[in-house]
Design a protein around this motif. Structure first.
Motif, PDB file in Angstrom:
ATOM      1  N   ALA A 151     -24.329  58.817 -25.727  1.00 30.18           N
ATOM      2  CA  ALA A 151     -24.088  57.938 -26.867  1.00 30.18           C
ATOM      3  C   ALA A 151     -24.167  56.471 -26.516  1.00 30.18           C
ATOM      4  CB  ALA A 151     -22.708  58.246 -27.470  1.00 30.18           C
ATOM      5  N   GLY A 152     -23.863  56.089 -25.284  1.00 28.49           N
ATOM      6  CA  GLY A 152     -23.852  54.679 -24.926  1.00 28.49           C
ATOM      7  C   GLY A 152     -22.487  54.066 -25.192  1.00 28.49           C
ATOM      8  N   HIS A 153     -22.306  52.842 -24.731  1.00 26.77           N
ATOM      9  CA  HIS A 153     -21.033  52.141 -24.882  1.00 26.77           C
ATOM     10  C   HIS A 153     -21.247  50.839 -25.640  1.00 26.77           C
ATOM     11  CE1 HIS A 153     -19.047  54.882 -22.100  1.00 26.77           C
ATOM     12  NE2 HIS A 153     -20.033  54.700 -21.245  1.00 26.77           N
ATOM     13  N   SER A 154     -20.239  50.432 -26.403  1.00 31.20           N
ATOM     14  CA  SER A 154     -20.324  49.165 -27.124  1.00 31.20           C
ATOM     15  C   SER A 154     -20.122  47.982 -26.190  1.00 31.20           C
ATOM     16  CB  SER A 154     -19.300  49.122 -28.254  1.00 31.20           C
ATOM     17  OG  SER A 154     -17.984  49.258 -27.741  1.00 31.20           O
ATOM     18  N   VAL A 155     -19.545  48.229 -25.021  1.00 30.95           N
ATOM     19  CA  VAL A 155     -19.376  47.194 -23.986  1.00 30.95           C
ATOM     20  C   VAL A 155     -19.947  47.760 -22.693  1.00 30.95           C
ATOM     21  CG1 VAL A 155     -17.755  45.742 -22.723  1.00 30.95           C
ATOM     22  CG2 VAL A 155     -17.262  46.381 -25.095  1.00 30.95           C
ATOM     23  N   ASP A 156     -21.041  47.164 -22.213  1.00 28.96           N
ATOM     24  CA  ASP A 156     -21.671  47.710 -21.019  1.00 28.96           C
ATOM     25  C   ASP A 156     -22.391  46.597 -20.267  1.00 28.96           C
ATOM     26  OD1 ASP A 156     -22.202  49.677 -19.213  1.00 28.96           O
ATOM     27  OD2 ASP A 156     -23.375  50.929 -20.571  1.00 28.96           O
ATOM     28  N   ALA A 157     -22.593  46.808 -18.977  1.00 27.08           N
ATOM     29  CA  ALA A 157     -23.275  45.816 -18.150  1.00 27.08           C
ATOM     30  C   ALA A 157     -24.170  46.516 -17.152  1.00 27.08           C
ATOM     31  CB  ALA A 157     -22.258  44.939 -17.421  1.00 27.08           C
ATOM     32  N   ASP A 158     -25.226  45.819 -16.767  1.00 27.19           N
ATOM     33  CA  ASP A 158     -26.140  46.364 -15.765  1.00 27.19           C
ATOM     34  C   ASP A 158     -26.950  45.204 -15.195  1.00 27.19           C
ATOM     35  OD1 ASP A 158     -27.413  48.133 -14.138  1.00 27.19           O
ATOM     36  OD2 ASP A 158     -28.238  49.377 -15.735  1.00 27.19           O
ATOM     37  N   VAL A 159     -27.693  45.499 -14.141  1.00 23.92           N
ATOM     38  CA  VAL A 159     -28.539  44.485 -13.522  1.00 23.92           C
ATOM     39  C   VAL A 159     -29.633  44.069 -14.506  1.00 23.92           C
ATOM     40  CG1 VAL A 159     -30.119  44.003 -11.609  1.00 23.92           C
ATOM     41  CG2 VAL A 159     -28.092  45.434 -11.235  1.00 23.92           C
ATOM     42  N   SER A 160     -29.852  42.767 -14.633  1.00 23.27           N
ATOM     43  CA  SER A 160     -30.876  42.248 -15.537  1.00 23.27           C
ATOM     44  C   SER A 160     -32.247  42.339 -14.886  1.00 23.27           C
ATOM     45  CB  SER A 160     -30.591  40.779 -15.867  1.00 23.27           C
ATOM     46  OG  SER A 160     -29.250  40.573 -16.230  1.00 23.27           O
ATOM     47  N   ASP A 161     -33.256  42.648 -15.683  1.00 19.30           N
ATOM     48  CA  ASP A 161     -34.594  42.596 -15.108  1.00 19.30           C
ATOM     49  C   ASP A 161     -35.081  41.146 -15.103  1.00 19.30           C
ATOM     50  OD1 ASP A 161     -35.688  41.970 -17.637  1.00 19.30           O
ATOM     51  OD2 ASP A 161     -36.165  44.052 -18.068  1.00 19.30           O
ATOM     52  N   ARG A 162     -36.129  40.920 -14.332  1.00 21.90           N
ATOM     53  CA  ARG A 162     -36.621  39.548 -14.136  1.00 21.90           C
ATOM     54  C   ARG A 162     -37.068  38.918 -15.448  1.00 21.90           C
ATOM     55  NH1 ARG A 162     -40.809  38.838  -9.350  1.00 21.90           N
ATOM     56  NH2 ARG A 162     -38.935  39.645  -8.297  1.00 21.90           N
ATOM     57  N   ALA A 163     -37.660  39.714 -16.339  1.00 20.89           N
ATOM     58  CA  ALA A 163     -38.165  39.175 -17.601  1.00 20.89           C
ATOM     59  C   ALA A 163     -37.031  38.653 -18.483  1.00 20.89           C
ATOM     60  CB  ALA A 163     -38.952  40.253 -18.343  1.00 20.89           C
ATOM     61  N   LEU A 164     -35.885  39.350 -18.491  1.00 18.57           N
ATOM     62  CA  LEU A 164     -34.748  38.898 -19.292  1.00 18.57           C
ATOM     63  C   LEU A 164     -34.163  37.611 -18.709  1.00 18.57           C
ATOM     64  CD1 LEU A 164     -32.703  39.229 -21.561  1.00 18.57           C
ATOM     65  CD2 LEU A 164     -31.403  40.786 -20.089  1.00 18.57           C
TER      66      LEU A 164
END
Length: 297
Positions: free
Chosen positions: A125-138
């Motif tokens: 389902a995913g989370h409403s608050v989540d974090a992860d490593v950003s890709d270079r394009a972002l």
């Protein structure tokens, strides 16, 4: 990896145009810079739908049953308006916590439904608050938006394009699953978002959960399950958090009594208000009121 010159420029921008620990507007609507030279205690706050790219340092957000840690190069995505407890956990005068944040525009997100429609979704389902490593394009897109914000002429012409690109890249991110679910009007994520809007606009009034469920087009049991999955709390606790956070702002702004703040946010009993306020913030309403006018970070 976040470019060193971007970290330096954002920190210097906050030094010149704002205050440490406070949101510093960049000139582009909803786009802010943040920096802090010291760690902070965990404190309750309210997050609007937002993305936050950490350039240096680290922060934690506590969503009752989850702790989300995000540090340099990570992007936090908050898809729904939620109450959290958050703290800067890595910062120093030599290496200040520094970040760029953007309030999410749901109209931009939903305008991309056709472009994003082909992305596969799994059963998670995913989370409403989540974090992860950003890709270079972002990282590159957010960096360009900051550079554009320094030139009003370029910002007026080009910022809308970069804003759209950032929203697109967030939708494609692995931890953007909940944002993708918001693209479907009939999804639980969208239905709960509508219920949240009602709670926020009418948080001073007594609201029956059954009525909220009906408004969202769900059975009471399904509504309760999905609401808790999105917000990590119940509808009534969510409303209570809204009331208490608003009351704290009123007390810090000064000019209102403890009883006045209680009644203003919808409490009928100042005693009950004081008890629940102290439980949430670890300090009584009178203690918070005594800080009125102080700088809060």
């Amino acid at each position: 990896m976040v470019p060193d010159d971007l970290v330096r420029d954002v920190f210097e921008f906050v030094q010149t145009n704002g205050e440490m620990g406070e949101a510093c507007p960049t000139g582009i609507d909803g786009f802010i810079a943040i920096s802090n030279t010291q760690t902070t205690e965990c404190s309750a706050t309210f997050y609007e739908p937002i993305m936050c790219l950490v350039l240096q340092g680290a922060k934690e957000a506590h969503a009752r049953n989850r702790v989300v840690r995000y540090s340099a190069g990570d992007t936090l995505i908050v898809s729904h308006a939620v109450a959290l407890e958050a703290a800067v956990i890595q910062a120093s005068p030599q290496h200040p916590y520094t970040a760029l944040a953007l309030h999410l525009d749901m109209s931009i997100l939903r305008s991309m439904a056709d472009e994003i429609g082909g992305l596969e979704e799994n059963s998670v389902a995913g989370h409403s608050v989540d974090a992860d490593v950003s890709d270079r394009a972002l990282i590159d897109a957010v960096s360009r938006l900051f550079r554009l914000s320094r030139d009003p002429v370029e910002a007026k012409a080009l910022a809308p394009l970069v804003l759209r690109e950032i929203h697109f890249r967030l939708l494609r991110a692995g931890h953007g699953r909940m944002l993708r679910q918001l693209l479907r009007q009939d999804s639980p994520a969208s239905r709960i978002s509508k219920a949240i809007a009602v709670l926020r606009s009418d948080f001073r009034e007594s609201i029956a959960v059954a009525d909220l469920a009906a408004f969202a087009g769900m059975s009471p049991s399904a509504f309760h399950e999905h609401f808790k999955a999105v917000t990590a709390t119940t509808p009534l606790q969510y409303q209570k958090d809204l009331r208490l956070l608003e009351a704290r702002q009123l007390l810090l702004s000064g000019g209102v009594s403890v009883a006045g703040a209680a009644y203003d946010v919808g409490y009928e009993s100042p005693t009950q208000f004081s008890r629940e306020f102290s439980r949430k913030f670890g300090a009584s309403p009178s203690d918070i009121k005594s800080r009125a006018g102080a700088v809060v970070v």
